[in-house]
Design an enzyme around this catalytic site. Structure first.
Site, PDB file in Angstrom:
ATOM      1  N   LYS A  77       0.830  -1.190   0.000  1.00  0.00           N
ATOM      2  CA  LYS A  77       0.000   0.000   0.000  1.00  0.00           C
ATOM      3  C   LYS A  77       0.873   1.252   0.000  1.00  0.00           C
ATOM      4  CE  LYS A  77      -2.815  -2.608   3.158  1.00  0.00           C
ATOM      5  NZ  LYS A  77      -3.074  -2.804   4.598  1.00  0.00           N
ATOM      6  N   GLY A  78       2.129   1.099   0.393  1.00  0.00           N
ATOM      7  CA  GLY A  78       2.973   2.249   0.703  1.00  0.00           C
ATOM      8  C   GLY A  78       3.199   3.211  -0.440  1.00  0.00           C
ATOM      9  N   GLU A 118       7.559   2.236  -6.232  1.00  0.00           N
ATOM     10  CA  GLU A 118       7.701   1.668  -4.885  1.00  0.00           C
ATOM     11  C   GLU A 118       8.014   2.780  -3.894  1.00  0.00           C
ATOM     12  OE1 GLU A 118       7.085  -0.249  -2.671  1.00  0.00           O
ATOM     13  OE2 GLU A 118       8.420  -1.981  -2.565  1.00  0.00           O
ATOM     14  N   ASP A 119       7.646   2.551  -2.641  1.00  0.00           N
ATOM     15  CA  ASP A 119       7.944   3.571  -1.629  1.00  0.00           C
ATOM     16  C   ASP A 119       9.408   3.512  -1.192  1.00  0.00           C
ATOM     17  OD1 ASP A 119       7.620   1.163  -0.266  1.00  0.00           O
ATOM     18  OD2 ASP A 119       6.196   1.931   1.203  1.00  0.00           O
ATOM     19  N   ASP A 137      14.704  -1.301  -0.008  1.00  0.00           N
ATOM     20  CA  ASP A 137      15.406  -1.567   1.251  1.00  0.00           C
ATOM     21  C   ASP A 137      16.365  -2.742   1.029  1.00  0.00           C
ATOM     22  OD1 ASP A 137      15.889  -1.313   4.035  1.00  0.00           O
ATOM     23  OD2 ASP A 137      14.292  -2.697   4.532  1.00  0.00           O
ATOM     24  N   LYS A 185      17.496   2.819   0.509  1.00  0.00           N
ATOM     25  CA  LYS A 185      18.409   2.579   1.639  1.00  0.00           C
ATOM     26  C   LYS A 185      19.491   1.617   1.151  1.00  0.00           C
ATOM     27  CE  LYS A 185      14.816   2.393   5.229  1.00  0.00           C
ATOM     28  NZ  LYS A 185      14.316   1.532   6.317  1.00  0.00           N
ATOM     29  N   PHE A 201      14.432   4.214  10.081  1.00  0.00           N
ATOM     30  CA  PHE A 201      13.071   3.736   9.878  1.00  0.00           C
ATOM     31  C   PHE A 201      12.152   4.934   9.725  1.00  0.00           C
ATOM     32  CE2 PHE A 201       8.933   1.947  10.632  1.00  0.00           C
ATOM     33  CZ  PHE A 201       9.011   0.773   9.904  1.00  0.00           C
ATOM     34  N   VAL A 202      11.459   4.994   8.605  1.00  0.00           N
ATOM     35  CA  VAL A 202      10.639   6.162   8.298  1.00  0.00           C
ATOM     36  C   VAL A 202       9.165   5.796   8.206  1.00  0.00           C
ATOM     37  CG1 VAL A 202      12.470   7.437   7.133  1.00  0.00           C
ATOM     38  CG2 VAL A 202      11.058   5.846   5.835  1.00  0.00           C
ATOM     39  N   ASP A 242       4.441   3.037   6.634  1.00  0.00           N
ATOM     40  CA  ASP A 242       3.753   2.713   7.879  1.00  0.00           C
ATOM     41  C   ASP A 242       4.671   2.151   8.943  1.00  0.00           C
ATOM     42  OD1 ASP A 242       4.130   0.178   6.437  1.00  0.00           O
ATOM     43  OD2 ASP A 242       2.862  -0.685   8.010  1.00  0.00           O
ATOM     44  N   ARG A 264       0.491   6.133   7.745  1.00  0.00           N
ATOM     45  CA  ARG A 264       0.605   6.291   6.291  1.00  0.00           C
ATOM     46  C   ARG A 264       0.086   7.647   5.845  1.00  0.00           C
ATOM     47  NH1 ARG A 264       1.854   1.275   4.003  1.00  0.00           N
ATOM     48  NH2 ARG A 264       0.953  -0.573   4.988  1.00  0.00           N
TER      49      ARG A 264
HETATM   50  P1  IMP Z   1      12.574  -4.824   0.729  1.00  0.00           P
HETATM   51  O1  IMP Z   1      13.313  -3.933  -0.220  1.00  0.00           O
HETATM   52  O2  IMP Z   1      12.056  -6.089   0.103  1.00  0.00           O
HETATM   53  O3  IMP Z   1      13.357  -5.085   1.984  1.00  0.00           O
HETATM   54  O4  IMP Z   1      11.259  -4.170   1.240  1.00  0.00           O
HETATM   55  C1  IMP Z   1      10.889  -2.936   0.987  1.00  0.00           C
HETATM   56  C2  IMP Z   1       9.600  -2.707   1.747  1.00  0.00           C
HETATM   57  O5  IMP Z   1       9.831  -2.771   3.167  1.00  0.00           O
HETATM   58  C3  IMP Z   1       9.092  -1.330   1.476  1.00  0.00           C
HETATM   59  O6  IMP Z   1       8.263  -1.318   0.363  1.00  0.00           O
HETATM   60  C4  IMP Z   1       8.355  -1.008   2.748  1.00  0.00           C
HETATM   61  O7  IMP Z   1       7.049  -1.517   2.664  1.00  0.00           O
HETATM   62  C5  IMP Z   1       9.109  -1.763   3.818  1.00  0.00           C
HETATM   63  N1  IMP Z   1      10.042  -0.858   4.504  1.00  0.00           N
HETATM   64  C6  IMP Z   1      11.390  -0.854   4.413  1.00  0.00           C
HETATM   65  N2  IMP Z   1      11.923   0.114   5.149  1.00  0.00           N
HETATM   66  C7  IMP Z   1      10.877   0.764   5.726  1.00  0.00           C
HETATM   67  C8  IMP Z   1      10.786   1.910   6.604  1.00  0.00           C
HETATM   68  O8  IMP Z   1      11.770   2.551   6.998  1.00  0.00           O
HETATM   69  N3  IMP Z   1       9.528   2.282   6.962  1.00  0.00           N
HETATM   70  C9  IMP Z   1       8.412   1.639   6.534  1.00  0.00           C
HETATM   71  N4  IMP Z   1       8.454   0.581   5.706  1.00  0.00           N
HETATM   72  C10 IMP Z   1       9.683   0.142   5.319  1.00  0.00           C
HETATM   73 MG    MG Z   2       6.226  -1.123   0.202  1.00  0.00          MG
END
Ligand code: IMP
Ligand code: MG
Length: 190
Positions: free
Chosen positions: A54-55, A110-111, A114, A142, A163-164, A170, A176
């Site tokens: 949803k982000g 994407e938001d 990570d 990140k 962490f944001v 969220d 959100r």
């Molecule tokens: P990854 O790249 O598969 O580890 O996951 C990315 C997802 O993790 C993002 O789309 C977010 O939903 C969640 N996420 C990663 N870091 C944060 C944060 O700092 N705050 C909130 N959600 C986060």
């Molecule tokens: Mg996300």
């Protein structure tokens, strides 16, 4: 009503232990730049913007309006298995695309990029469907957290391991709707 000591975050009061990292105005300026860059790169061709629920919803809504040209929307949703399994790359698609993307110019929106597990999974999944082009736009990156080798084509802001919350992002499904990107200083779940 807000007390005089509250910090106002546009429409929403920032909770205790939280500070603003990027204001709504800073986000708007950066998103406008990203939209202009994407418009140039589209070169007059059509675009399918695929938001990751949803982000990414607020970011997609603003980015789409900063892009000039024919852009349609689709959405996917993913979930990761437990934290331990996550590092094994176990991402599950819980909402698929509504329309086929074969032969189309696709922009994943994407938001946060990570660990990269989610976007690596989605990239592989979409590439198997033979889009004409596949690009990635992420509001935040990140890079220090990366487990998979993946980079976005368009990055709003690159941040350290923080962490944001807010502007779609969220903590346990809350916050959100904060208009700014805020930093959660207290212990966070990562
Ligand atoms: P990854 O790249 O598969 O580890 O996951 C990315 C997802 O993790 C993002 O789309 C977010 O939903 C969640 N996420 C990663 N870091 C944060 C944060 O700092 N705050 C909130 N959600 C986060
Ligand atoms: Mg996300």
């Amino acid at each position: 009503m807000q007390g005089s000591g509250d910090t106002v975050c546009m429409a929403t009061v920032i909770p205790p232990g939280v500070e603003v990292l990027y204001t709504h105005q800073q986000i708007a300026e950066r998103v406008a730049e990203m939209g202009a860059q994407i418009t140039r790169d589209m070169n007059g061709e059509k675009l399918v913007m695929v938001g990751v629920l949803k982000g990414a919803a607020p970011f997609l809504a603003d980015l789409a309006r900063a892009i000039e040209g024919d852009a349609t929307f689709d959405f996917v949703a993913t979930s990761s298995y437990g934290k331990r399994l996550r590092s094994s790359g176990a991402v599950k698609l819980i909402k698929d695309l509504d329309e086929p993307i074969e032969g189309k110019n696709v922009l994943i929106v994407e938001d946060i990029l990570d660990t990269g597990l989610t976007l690596s999974y989605l990239r592989q999944y979409f590439l198997r469907q033979h889009p004409k082009t596949l690009r990635i736009a992420t509001l935040l990156d990140k890079p220090s957290r990366r487990l998979e080798k993946i980079e976005a084509d368009y990055v709003g802001f690159s941040i350290p391991n923080l962490f944001v919350i807010g502007y779609g992002m969220d903590y346990a499904e809350h916050y959100r709707n904060l208009s700014d990107i805020c930093l959660m200083k207290a212990d966070h779940p990562e």
